[in-house]
Motif scaffolding. Sequence first.
Motif, PDB file in Angstrom:
ATOM      1  N   THR A 243       0.854  -1.055  -0.220  1.00 37.89           N
ATOM      2  CA  THR A 243       0.232  -0.082   0.521  1.00 37.89           C
ATOM      3  C   THR A 243       0.676   1.281   0.297  1.00 37.89           C
ATOM      4  OG1 THR A 243      -1.977  -1.331   0.940  1.00 37.89           O
ATOM      5  CG2 THR A 243      -1.560   1.161   1.091  1.00 37.89           C
ATOM      6  N   VAL A 246       1.368   5.809   2.168  1.00 33.50           N
ATOM      7  CA  VAL A 246      -0.021   6.294   3.217  1.00 33.50           C
ATOM      8  C   VAL A 246       0.904   7.057   4.306  1.00 33.50           C
ATOM      9  CG1 VAL A 246      -0.818   5.547   5.392  1.00 33.50           C
ATOM     10  CG2 VAL A 246      -0.055   3.752   3.166  1.00 33.50           C
ATOM     11  N   ALA A 255      -3.810   0.888   7.388  1.00 32.15           N
ATOM     12  CA  ALA A 255      -4.090   0.518   5.959  1.00 32.15           C
ATOM     13  C   ALA A 255      -3.310  -0.783   6.450  1.00 32.15           C
ATOM     14  CB  ALA A 255      -2.737   1.462   5.428  1.00 32.15           C
ATOM     15  N   GLU A 259      -5.580  -4.613   5.144  1.00 29.07           N
ATOM     16  CA  GLU A 259      -4.722  -5.109   4.405  1.00 29.07           C
ATOM     17  C   GLU A 259      -5.150  -6.761   4.628  1.00 29.07           C
ATOM     18  OE1 GLU A 259      -5.465  -3.750   1.500  1.00 29.07           O
ATOM     19  OE2 GLU A 259      -3.500  -5.631   0.749  1.00 29.07           O
ATOM     20  N   ARG A 278      -1.063  -0.638  -3.909  1.00 27.62           N
ATOM     21  CA  ARG A 278      -3.038  -0.272  -3.869  1.00 27.62           C
ATOM     22  C   ARG A 278      -2.519   1.282  -3.208  1.00 27.62           C
ATOM     23  NH1 ARG A 278      -6.369  -4.395  -3.528  1.00 27.62           N
ATOM     24  NH2 ARG A 278      -7.527  -3.409  -2.266  1.00 27.62           N
ATOM     25  N   HIS A 279      -3.770   1.727  -3.530  1.00 28.44           N
ATOM     26  CA  HIS A 279      -3.688   3.097  -2.729  1.00 28.44           C
ATOM     27  C   HIS A 279      -4.503   2.781  -1.855  1.00 28.44           C
ATOM     28  CE1 HIS A 279      -2.768   4.331  -6.904  1.00 28.44           C
ATOM     29  NE2 HIS A 279      -3.427   3.546  -7.178  1.00 28.44           N
ATOM     30  N   PHE A 280      -4.422   3.580  -0.609  1.00 35.39           N
ATOM     31  CA  PHE A 280      -4.670   4.381   0.347  1.00 35.39           C
ATOM     32  C   PHE A 280      -5.528   5.114   0.400  1.00 35.39           C
ATOM     33  CE2 PHE A 280      -5.061   6.309   4.944  1.00 35.39           C
ATOM     34  CZ  PHE A 280      -5.961   5.243   5.030  1.00 35.39           C
ATOM     35  N   HIS A 281      -7.075   5.234   1.100  1.00 36.73           N
ATOM     36  CA  HIS A 281      -8.055   6.185   0.979  1.00 36.73           C
ATOM     37  C   HIS A 281      -8.350   6.419   2.090  1.00 36.73           C
ATOM     38  CE1 HIS A 281      -9.312   5.537  -3.253  1.00 36.73           C
ATOM     39  NE2 HIS A 281      -8.345   4.069  -3.428  1.00 36.73           N
ATOM     40  N   TYR A 285     -10.125   3.130   3.611  1.00 41.79           N
ATOM     41  CA  TYR A 285      -9.195   1.372   2.232  1.00 41.79           C
ATOM     42  C   TYR A 285      -8.535   1.293   1.468  1.00 41.79           C
ATOM     43  CZ  TYR A 285     -12.131   3.900  -1.212  1.00 41.79           C
ATOM     44  OH  TYR A 285     -12.557   4.867  -2.426  1.00 41.79           O
ATOM     45  N   THR A 286      -8.351   0.195   1.091  1.00 39.50           N
ATOM     46  CA  THR A 286      -7.490   0.557  -0.274  1.00 39.50           C
ATOM     47  C   THR A 286      -7.930  -0.081  -1.350  1.00 39.50           C
ATOM     48  OG1 THR A 286      -6.494  -2.019   0.155  1.00 39.50           O
ATOM     49  CG2 THR A 286      -5.295  -0.065   1.757  1.00 39.50           C
TER      50      THR A 286
END
Length: 503
Positions: A243, A246, A255, A259, A278-281, A285-286
């Motif tokens: 991820t 972050v 995160a 995951e 993966r992108h962290f929001h 969530y990712t």
Amino acid sequence: MTSVTSATAPLLDYDQVIAKYEPVLGLEVHVELSTATKMFCGCANKFGAEPNTQVCPVCLGLPGSLPVLNEAAVESAIRIGLALNCDIAPWGRFARKNYFYPDQPKNYQISQYDEPIAINGYLDVPLDDGTTWRIEIERAHMEEDTGKLTHLGSDTGRIAGATTSLADYNRSGVPLIEIVTKPVEGTGARAPEIARAYVTALRDLLRALDVSDVRMDQGSMRCDSNVSLKPIGQAEFGTRTETKNVNSLKSVEVAVRYEMRRQAAVLASGGTVVQETRHFHEDGYTSPGRSKETAQDYRYFPEPDLEPVAPSAELVERLRGTLPELPWLARKRIQQDWGISDEVMRDLVNIGALDLIAATVEHGASSDAARAWWGNFLVQKANEDGVEVSDLPITPAQVAAVVKLVDEGKLSNKLARQVVEGVLAGEGEPEQVMADRGLAMVRDDSLIQAAVDEALAANPDIAEKIRGGKVQAAGAIVGAVMKATKGQADAARVRELVMAACS
Ligand SMILES: [Zn+2]
């Protein structure tokens, strides 16, 4: 690149995750060094300038330009390595990491690939329960940052769906250190907490080393968290995801936990985890990014335009002598010196007042007084203004000066608060504010005596009671005198003079 998918991936309950699987973490932290200039050119290294105003042929990758290594950046890298208990490599080359992307106009990034400056270290990370957890460090290496792309026209701010992209090369060539842990195993349910604690400790350490401003919100410190799960009892690691970027301490914890729950749901339903970034929001969530490149994709080769880095043993030992006390040990020592509880200490750290209090003590204030000012009155002022206590326009030296005026009897606590308000309002140094606002305590007995005589004359019945032995009646006279002197008389001295006048 794939587009962002929904936030609603199936998740397993956390206690079920822990009952079935063992998490393995890997944390990669990028930190931008706060050197005056960039890694390989003389451009200013400063956040927030107008786009593309801090650039030159070298960091724009123009043909024929040649990089020159920034010595201060190498020294910072060595100090970071030493602080992480690493071995410092006596010789190492930079490498070219080749890839085509508009954030890097050279089409390669200069990095240290297989010859990092620091290897095989560890950091003993303090946890909230007072214990420590040793995180093994695989390596710390130097590289240059890329430019910054801003994608416009899409809902997400990502490239997918964007109609326009803007490139700012001010960040291109900023010195970066990447710090990579060895796999972190055996944490069980504490994996998210330990990930956050590690990044927190690393941030505090880098701040104490004074090598970076470690602003996660501004991107000068960024964390990528690798997470995989394996069935309990299995030796072999599972497939991991990474991820990216972050950008807060809390988010590191969120995160990792997300995951773990997402991967566990995939595995428990018989699926396989896809190796990907993966992108962290921010809402916790990712989502999938790109599938992970391998080293081969980058066609690394030694950078031919730079000399190898070969720090002498003397240099390394000189830099070892500049290492600061570990910040959490310093905090423990301070806590003992000041005689405060864990809870009070945590509050002071959380409001960001600890360094300010310590500096105020260094300027001669008692720790109690310094703590009272920063921890009560000033934090309240900061809250009212919606700023951090460290952003208030008053220095530890000025607070110490106010404390001194109180200690010398020139100000009461109440008057001192008015002086501090004057300093905050930009009226000058404490002594100046005290003089300009006429706040100094009345030290002249003849002035107080005159006010006492006046108050007794104006209240003959009360004066009579005091003379008759009703001592408690003196309070009303003292109050009248304090009022007449705008609180600038010493109440104990006023009482003495009242009693003397009535005896
Ligand atoms: Zn430049």
